[in-house]
Design a protein around this motif. Structure first.
Motif, short mmCIF file in Angstrom:
data_model
loop_
_atom_site.label_atom_id
_atom_site.label_comp_id
_atom_site.label_asym_id
_atom_site.label_seq_id
_atom_site.Cartn_x
_atom_site.Cartn_y
_atom_site.Cartn_z
N LEU A 160 0.82 -1.21 0.00
CA LEU A 160 0.00 0.00 0.00
C LEU A 160 0.86 1.26 0.00
O LEU A 160 1.90 1.32 0.67
CB LEU A 160 -0.91 0.00 1.22
CG LEU A 160 -1.91 -1.17 1.33
CD1 LEU A 160 -2.73 -1.03 2.60
CD2 LEU A 160 -2.81 -1.24 0.11
N ASN A 161 0.42 2.28 -0.73
CA ASN A 161 1.17 3.54 -0.77
C ASN A 161 0.96 4.34 0.51
O ASN A 161 0.17 3.97 1.37
CB ASN A 161 0.80 4.35 -2.02
CG ASN A 161 -0.68 4.72 -2.06
OD1 ASN A 161 -1.34 4.82 -1.03
ND2 ASN A 161 -1.19 4.96 -3.27
N GLU A 162 1.67 5.43 0.63
CA GLU A 162 1.64 6.21 1.87
C GLU A 162 0.24 6.74 2.19
O GLU A 162 -0.17 6.80 3.35
CB GLU A 162 2.64 7.37 1.77
CG GLU A 162 4.10 6.91 1.78
CD GLU A 162 5.07 8.08 1.78
OE1 GLU A 162 4.60 9.24 1.89
OE2 GLU A 162 6.28 7.84 1.67
N GLU A 163 -0.50 7.11 1.17
CA GLU A 163 -1.85 7.62 1.38
C GLU A 163 -2.74 6.56 2.03
O GLU A 163 -3.49 6.84 2.97
CB GLU A 163 -2.45 8.06 0.04
CG GLU A 163 -3.88 8.59 0.16
CD GLU A 163 -4.50 8.89 -1.19
OE1 GLU A 163 -5.66 9.38 -1.20
OE2 GLU A 163 -3.85 8.64 -2.23
N LEU A 164 -2.65 5.32 1.53
CA LEU A 164 -3.47 4.24 2.07
C LEU A 164 -2.98 3.77 3.44
O LEU A 164 -3.78 3.39 4.29
CB LEU A 164 -3.50 3.07 1.08
CG LEU A 164 -4.33 3.33 -0.18
CD1 LEU A 164 -4.12 2.21 -1.19
CD2 LEU A 164 -5.81 3.48 0.15
N ILE A 165 -1.68 3.80 3.64
CA ILE A 165 -1.15 3.45 4.96
C ILE A 165 -1.66 4.45 6.01
O ILE A 165 -2.06 4.06 7.11
CB ILE A 165 0.39 3.43 4.94
CG1 ILE A 165 0.89 2.26 4.08
CG2 ILE A 165 0.95 3.32 6.36
CD1 ILE A 165 2.40 2.26 3.87
N GLU A 166 -1.66 5.71 5.64
CA GLU A 166 -2.18 6.75 6.54
C GLU A 166 -3.68 6.54 6.79
O GLU A 166 -4.15 6.70 7.93
CB GLU A 166 -1.94 8.12 5.92
CG GLU A 166 -2.35 9.29 6.80
CD GLU A 166 -1.50 9.42 8.06
OE1 GLU A 166 -2.02 10.00 9.04
OE2 GLU A 166 -0.35 8.94 8.05
N TYR A 167 -4.39 6.14 5.75
CA TYR A 167 -5.84 5.92 5.87
C TYR A 167 -6.14 4.75 6.81
O TYR A 167 -7.10 4.79 7.59
CB TYR A 167 -6.43 5.65 4.48
CG TYR A 167 -7.91 5.32 4.50
CD1 TYR A 167 -8.87 6.32 4.57
CD2 TYR A 167 -8.34 3.99 4.45
CE1 TYR A 167 -10.23 6.02 4.58
CE2 TYR A 167 -9.70 3.68 4.46
CZ TYR A 167 -10.64 4.69 4.52
OH TYR A 167 -11.98 4.39 4.55
N THR A 168 -5.34 3.70 6.72
CA THR A 168 -5.65 2.47 7.47
C THR A 168 -5.10 2.44 8.89
O THR A 168 -5.61 1.70 9.73
CB THR A 168 -5.09 1.24 6.72
OG1 THR A 168 -3.66 1.37 6.58
CG2 THR A 168 -5.71 1.10 5.35
N LYS A 169 -4.08 3.21 9.20
CA LYS A 169 -3.33 2.99 10.43
C LYS A 169 -4.13 3.20 11.71
O LYS A 169 -3.80 2.61 12.75
CB LYS A 169 -2.06 3.86 10.44
CG LYS A 169 -2.29 5.35 10.63
CD LYS A 169 -0.94 6.07 10.67
CE LYS A 169 -1.11 7.56 10.96
NZ LYS A 169 0.20 8.25 11.00
N ASN A 170 -5.17 3.99 11.67
CA ASN A 170 -6.01 4.20 12.85
C ASN A 170 -7.45 3.75 12.62
O ASN A 170 -8.37 4.20 13.31
CB ASN A 170 -5.99 5.68 13.25
CG ASN A 170 -4.62 6.12 13.73
OD1 ASN A 170 -3.97 5.43 14.49
ND2 ASN A 170 -4.19 7.28 13.24
N HIS A 171 -7.62 2.84 11.67
CA HIS A 171 -8.97 2.40 11.31
C HIS A 171 -9.59 1.56 12.42
O HIS A 171 -8.89 0.85 13.15
CB HIS A 171 -8.92 1.59 10.01
CG HIS A 171 -10.22 1.54 9.28
ND1 HIS A 171 -11.25 0.70 9.63
CD2 HIS A 171 -10.67 2.26 8.22
CE1 HIS A 171 -12.27 0.88 8.81
NE2 HIS A 171 -11.96 1.82 7.94
N LYS A 172 -10.91 1.62 12.55
CA LYS A 172 -11.60 0.89 13.61
C LYS A 172 -11.63 -0.62 13.38
O LYS A 172 -11.75 -1.40 14.33
CB LYS A 172 -13.03 1.41 13.77
CG LYS A 172 -13.89 1.21 12.55
CD LYS A 172 -15.30 1.76 12.76
CE LYS A 172 -16.17 1.54 11.52
NZ LYS A 172 -17.55 2.06 11.72
#
Length: 281
Positions: free
Chosen positions: A5-17
């Motif tokens: 996953l690219n940085e945008e998606l890593i940022e999106y997922t890292k605090n996901h519920k």
């Protein structure tokens, strides 16, 4: 090419519920790390029915130990080939799904994720079945040990199909049967909802249409909404599609990695039994 996953998606997922979405990058990476250890070619030692009969006739002289060795070594060879084919197939789908997500596509990654759920479900069920079976296999002295159940399962694993009215022994199990079976496990309770959601995207249905619904730009004086629909990657995305796709991608990555390792270990355990029982011809 970047297959994580690219940085945008890593940022999106890292605090996901959702735990699987939150850990998606790690789960995908683990599977792709294993892929680095997997060869790109494999020499499958395949025996036809005639070949097996010839081996038994020429090599064994009626010796049950030698018959067992030939029979079970052939099953193990077929299972190992199945492991490689299924893992390669899974990794190809994983990479395609990740590339699509990184490019901000929606439909193709979702369809790849749906296919991954099907593949990983069947792989996991087969791995569990054969692991349990092989753990119970014993080789009593002066006894030929065979398993119709293993033979039938291995045939379906490799040659099973629902295309073009196959013979009954090649009739592949309906995928919904496999999915519902695995979904009974408490650890797979999210499997069916995710799969059904992705199916609606794969079909010419509502959820797939919404992937192009970007935003409401304004409201007319007679209360009509001016909705922007777009295929540009800069559009507003349907978060539900993204979340379900990433969840399925992560879940499948774990299942494919674990199933490969589990089944290869079970296969090697079976071969060890043959070796320690002094069954080598």
């Amino acid at each position: 090419m970047n297959f994580v996953l690219n940085e945008e998606l890593i940022e999106y997922t890292k605090n996901h519920k959702e735990p699987f979405v939150k850990s998606a990058h790690h789960m995908i990476s683990q599977c792709l790390e294993l892929d680095k250890e997997i060869p790109n070619d494999y020499r499958w030692l395949f025996s036809s029915k005639d070949s097996l009969e010839q081996q038994v006739k020429v090599i064994t002289d009626g010796d049950s130990k030698k018959v067992n060795y030939i029979y079970w070594n052939d099953q193990a060879s077929n299972i190992e080939a199945y492991c490689y084919m299924t893992f390669w197939r899974g990794v190809e789908l994983i990479k395609s799904c990740v590339n699509g997500l990184n490019a901000r596509d929606t439909i193709a990654p979702a369809i790849a994720a749906r296919s991954l759920l099907e593949l990983s479900t069947v792989f996991l069920l087969n791995a569990n079945t054969l692991e349990k079976t092989f753990s119970k296999v014993t080789f009593p002295d002066k006894t030929v040990v065979c398993s119709t159940e293993v033979e039938e399962l291995v045939v379906k694993m490799i040659w099973g199909t629902r295309y073009d009215n196959p013979e009954p022994h090649l009739q592949q199990t309906n995928i919904m049967t496999s999915l519902k079976k695995l979904a009974k496990n408490p650890n797979a309770k999210e499997l069916m909802p995710k799969y059904e959601f992705l199916c609606d995207i794969a079909h010419p249905s509502f959820i797939g249409n919404t992937s192009y619904w970007s935003h409401v730009e304004g409201v007319t004086t007679d209360n009509r909404e001016k909705r922007v629909i777009s295929r540009l990657t800069s559009r507003n995305f349907n978060a539900d599609i993204l979340d379900n796709t990433i969840w399925s991608l992560a879940w499948s990555s774990v299942c494919i990695k674990n199933s490969f390792e589990m089944l290869m270990k079970a296969n090697n355990s079976l071969l060890d039994k043959l070796s320690t029982s002094n069954l080598t011809p």
